[in-house]
Design a protein around this motif. Sequence first.
Motif, PDB file in Angstrom:
ATOM      1  N   GLY A 179      33.298  27.342  50.039  1.00 49.94           N
ATOM      2  CA  GLY A 179      32.271  26.227  50.458  1.00 49.94           C
ATOM      3  C   GLY A 179      31.956  25.608  51.617  1.00 49.94           C
ATOM      4  N   ARG A 336      35.993  17.405  53.498  1.00 47.56           N
ATOM      5  CA  ARG A 336      35.882  16.920  51.744  1.00 47.56           C
ATOM      6  C   ARG A 336      37.080  16.141  51.663  1.00 47.56           C
ATOM      7  NH1 ARG A 336      34.680  20.961  47.517  1.00 47.56           N
ATOM      8  NH2 ARG A 336      33.618  22.284  49.076  1.00 47.56           N
ATOM      9  N   TYR A 337      37.859  16.142  51.717  1.00 41.70           N
ATOM     10  CA  TYR A 337      39.109  15.815  51.617  1.00 41.70           C
ATOM     11  C   TYR A 337      40.032  14.874  52.927  1.00 41.70           C
ATOM     12  CZ  TYR A 337      39.405  18.399  46.961  1.00 41.70           C
ATOM     13  OH  TYR A 337      38.932  18.984  46.690  1.00 41.70           O
TER      14      TYR A 337
ATOM     15  N   ARG B  42      23.636  17.767  51.186  1.00 39.09           N
ATOM     16  CA  ARG B  42      24.516  18.398  51.341  1.00 39.09           C
ATOM     17  C   ARG B  42      24.674  19.937  51.578  1.00 39.09           C
ATOM     18  NH1 ARG B  42      30.275  19.394  52.004  1.00 39.09           N
ATOM     19  NH2 ARG B  42      31.641  21.381  51.775  1.00 39.09           N
ATOM     20  N   ALA B 165      35.917  16.585  39.774  1.00 40.05           N
ATOM     21  CA  ALA B 165      35.461  16.234  41.150  1.00 40.05           C
ATOM     22  C   ALA B 165      35.825  17.557  42.265  1.00 40.05           C
ATOM     23  CB  ALA B 165      35.258  15.338  42.036  1.00 40.05           C
ATOM     24  N   GLY B 166      35.950  19.401  41.535  1.00 40.72           N
ATOM     25  CA  GLY B 166      35.789  20.022  42.425  1.00 40.72           C
ATOM     26  C   GLY B 166      37.126  20.410  42.159  1.00 40.72           C
ATOM     27  N   LEU B 167      38.228  19.630  42.484  1.00 39.06           N
ATOM     28  CA  LEU B 167      39.591  19.938  42.493  1.00 39.06           C
ATOM     29  C   LEU B 167      39.811  21.412  41.398  1.00 39.06           C
ATOM     30  CD1 LEU B 167      41.559  16.179  41.792  1.00 39.06           C
ATOM     31  CD2 LEU B 167      40.807  17.393  44.168  1.00 39.06           C
ATOM     32  N   PRO B 168      40.671  21.769  41.507  1.00 37.72           N
ATOM     33  CA  PRO B 168      41.026  23.348  41.987  1.00 37.72           C
ATOM     34  C   PRO B 168      42.217  22.970  40.448  1.00 37.72           C
ATOM     35  CG  PRO B 168      42.513  23.217  43.629  1.00 37.72           C
ATOM     36  CD  PRO B 168      41.415  22.022  43.403  1.00 37.72           C
ATOM     37  N   ARG B 171      40.528  26.209  37.241  1.00 38.13           N
ATOM     38  CA  ARG B 171      39.848  27.314  37.848  1.00 38.13           C
ATOM     39  C   ARG B 171      41.629  28.272  38.014  1.00 38.13           C
ATOM     40  NH1 ARG B 171      37.998  27.082  43.462  1.00 38.13           N
ATOM     41  NH2 ARG B 171      40.181  25.795  43.614  1.00 38.13           N
ATOM     42  N   PRO B 347      41.492  13.607  45.090  1.00 37.48           N
ATOM     43  CA  PRO B 347      39.746  12.701  45.350  1.00 37.48           C
ATOM     44  C   PRO B 347      39.521  13.506  44.030  1.00 37.48           C
ATOM     45  CG  PRO B 347      39.889  12.704  47.454  1.00 37.48           C
ATOM     46  CD  PRO B 347      41.436  13.849  47.017  1.00 37.48           C
ATOM     47  N   ALA B 356      30.067  18.540  46.516  1.00 39.25           N
ATOM     48  CA  ALA B 356      30.651  19.651  46.937  1.00 39.25           C
ATOM     49  C   ALA B 356      30.835  20.819  45.955  1.00 39.25           C
ATOM     50  CB  ALA B 356      32.100  19.157  48.284  1.00 39.25           C
ATOM     51  N   ALA B 357      31.581  20.400  45.315  1.00 37.43           N
ATOM     52  CA  ALA B 357      32.231  20.816  43.684  1.00 37.43           C
ATOM     53  C   ALA B 357      30.498  22.389  43.338  1.00 37.43           C
ATOM     54  CB  ALA B 357      32.948  19.975  42.777  1.00 37.43           C
ATOM     55  N   ASP B 360      30.177  24.415  45.453  1.00 35.52           N
ATOM     56  CA  ASP B 360      30.846  25.834  45.967  1.00 35.52           C
ATOM     57  C   ASP B 360      29.983  26.148  44.198  1.00 35.52           C
ATOM     58  OD1 ASP B 360      32.768  24.003  47.590  1.00 35.52           O
ATOM     59  OD2 ASP B 360      33.889  23.784  46.285  1.00 35.52           O
ATOM     60  N   LEU B 363      27.343  28.669  45.185  1.00 35.85           N
ATOM     61  CA  LEU B 363      27.617  29.526  46.728  1.00 35.85           C
ATOM     62  C   LEU B 363      28.126  30.785  45.598  1.00 35.85           C
ATOM     63  CD1 LEU B 363      28.719  27.017  49.494  1.00 35.85           C
ATOM     64  CD2 LEU B 363      26.788  28.883  49.304  1.00 35.85           C
ATOM     65  N   SER B 373      35.525  33.426  41.207  1.00 38.74           N
ATOM     66  CA  SER B 373      35.673  31.233  41.106  1.00 38.74           C
ATOM     67  C   SER B 373      36.004  30.868  39.561  1.00 38.74           C
ATOM     68  CB  SER B 373      34.468  30.960  41.857  1.00 38.74           C
ATOM     69  OG  SER B 373      33.430  31.600  40.848  1.00 38.74           O
TER      70      SER B 373
END
Lengths: 384, 384
Positions: A179, A336-337, B42, B165-168, B171, B347, B356-357, B360, B363, B373
């Motif tokens: 990403g 990002r982090y 971004r 906010a996009g933490l995995p 997934r 975060p 950003a998420a 990701d 993309l 993903s």
Amino acid sequence: MNAVASLPRPGAVPRAVPPAQPPQPRLGLLGTGTVGAAFVARCAQLRGQGVALPEFAWLSNSRALAGCDPGAAGEVLQRLRAAPARGGGFPPWVESEGLRRGDVIVDASDSDVVASWHSEWLLRGIHVATANKLGAGSDSVRAQAIVRACSEGGGRYGDAATVGAGLPLLRSIRALVAGGDRIHAIEGVLSGSLAWLFDRHDASTPFADLVRAACAAGYAEPDPRIDLSGEDVRRKLLILARAAGFAIEPREVVVESLLPPALATADAADVDARLGMLDTPLRERHSAAARRGDTLAYVGRVDAAGARAELRALDAAHPLRAGAGTDNRVAIWSDRYHARPLLIQGPGAGAAVTAAALLDDVLAITRGCSRGSALDDVHRQATA
Amino acid sequence: MNAVASLPRPGAVPRAVPPAQPPQPRLGLLGTGTVGAAFVARCAQLRGQGVALPEFAWLSNSRALAGCDPGAAGEVLQRLRAAPARGGGFPPWVESEGLRRGDVIVDASDSDVVASWHSEWLLRGIHVATANKLGAGSDSVRAQAIVRACSEGGGRYGDAATVGAGLPLLRSIRALVAGGDRIHAIEGVLSGSLAWLFDRHDASTPFADLVRAACAAGYAEPDPRIDLSGEDVRRKLLILARAAGFAIEPREVVVESLLPPALATADAADVDARLGMLDTPLRERHSAAARRGDTLAYVGRVDAAGARAELRALDAAHPLRAGAGTDNRVAIWSDRYHARPLLIQGPGAGAAVTAAALLDDVLAITRGCSRGSALDDVHRQATA
């Protein structure tokens, strides 16, 4: 010993008229220790739940190789575990069994020779799911050969079991890089056995007794020096570093061994008697940390400045301070982090979680590209 | 209002001779608030780093729609943010702009009407990356329509930005389910603003002052009641529950609102003046918890027995006890992680990580199926 040299060259494989239907992929299992046995058991369990899995074609350990009829993997495994030791080399996995493009090798061994074959299999389009860290966690020539072989040969490499026993570490790091994130640092408690030991350790318990308990519970290797030397952490740190894009060689990781020289060099038979040498120095380290409110943890760290693995005193605010039992935990700082890291934590040792991670990768491989996983990312890195 | 009804039916799209090369996918952005603006920024940043990205075709908010020349997205965004409010409906995104199969809609709005279009786009093979929780976090009819549309229409759905906010998180849950695991329970601090508020809150600070600070920092919504009512957590809990395979409707989530009735029903203009109503009850909750050594956190939990979101006192051993700032943290118990959970923390609020998420997922969509993903897993669930 270079086992690869004995392989027939790809050009020597006869190319017959392609069959109407591609043959079903088959499984080959290397390593019949606790992880290999748990893998066979988990396959049987998931089949019982109706999950479609390839059949075992053969199983092997360092002493023997045996073909396997459908449904007989459990019996074959027991037979191989009871096989007598044999000298000289490994069974000729490839030649005798005629591995085909699309087959899946599961490497549950800890053999350097087996790891040296990973790239050869991948180059032939044979997939590899591995708990063996000596493929991508050894020197960079071998690690790069694996990435290149995925790209050129089309084999897919499942390595989720090599670090954190399948915790979503490699996948998450690769997703950040994909990403557009730059990884600043990775810091982690990467050894389930060392996590368990320092979680339990206090001034009242001799460290040697804890080591014996960890071996008995299967958290530590039968020779606990592999864990106590930090060598296991070195390999895992290399695998994480490479996923994050840090170029690093094994010798560049500064590793603090917890072993006094007389224990490090002892014959295997003398290890247990000398474990008591650990007690005093580690009790003193513990007391010094506890006086400041800190706790001890064996932490690996990699960043642009380098990589090191060492026993550290963590204060109450440190992101790796939490966790219990064999919990691995990894903190990832990136663009990002940057202020607070991404933290991933969970049980990181034991045959059951490691076998489950291997099977995740096998399923991702055999279900094809619609099943995204870390595998795709290795392949992508090679072609980017 | 049913915006979907006004769409031309798929059969009405003229089918010309296919071009030699499929047209390049294009981006459409819905929502020009802090997340939409961070997304545009971004994109520009990653393009500057040489990352290949689709060009913006158009941007829109609830007041206007504007086409976009390559490289002009920043200017167009500013123009749209300054557009005057308009009454009656939303701009006709689909008809006027001729969205094509393969284009990517980025939903950075919080509009229920926009969310009601997700399945329609997916059915036409138009991909959706969303931070808007009202697609999969609303009633199950809409959530199932999205899954089905991915399968039938081939559009891919990127939802990593909707929770954490996009933490995995999504997934990882989907990967466990795909590997044959049964999820037992998920428990999480899912609101970045509530995490920040209870991390900062102690007997010395009026809670209302902290709420004002959270709004000023962009951690809480401009109307903080969306966070304080627990409604945001209800939606996220629904999305996590569905990823884990728990069938659940919004009304079945038992949600404790932190708002006294006179604050919950106040006009927007009176909210600030009434925030002080929070101070005494929350100070008392804090004191009661602190006396036992516990800390307060607003926790959502789902398991086979149901789902609830409430303010809880966590003891020192609770897996969600750690974290600081806006950190989201989620603990996942499953067959594999039964004694100790898998924990993911980091975060979980702020425009930058959310944007950003989203990117990701864009993309992952535009790079196709070799880029595994969460998207693939939604698609897979529909076809399993």
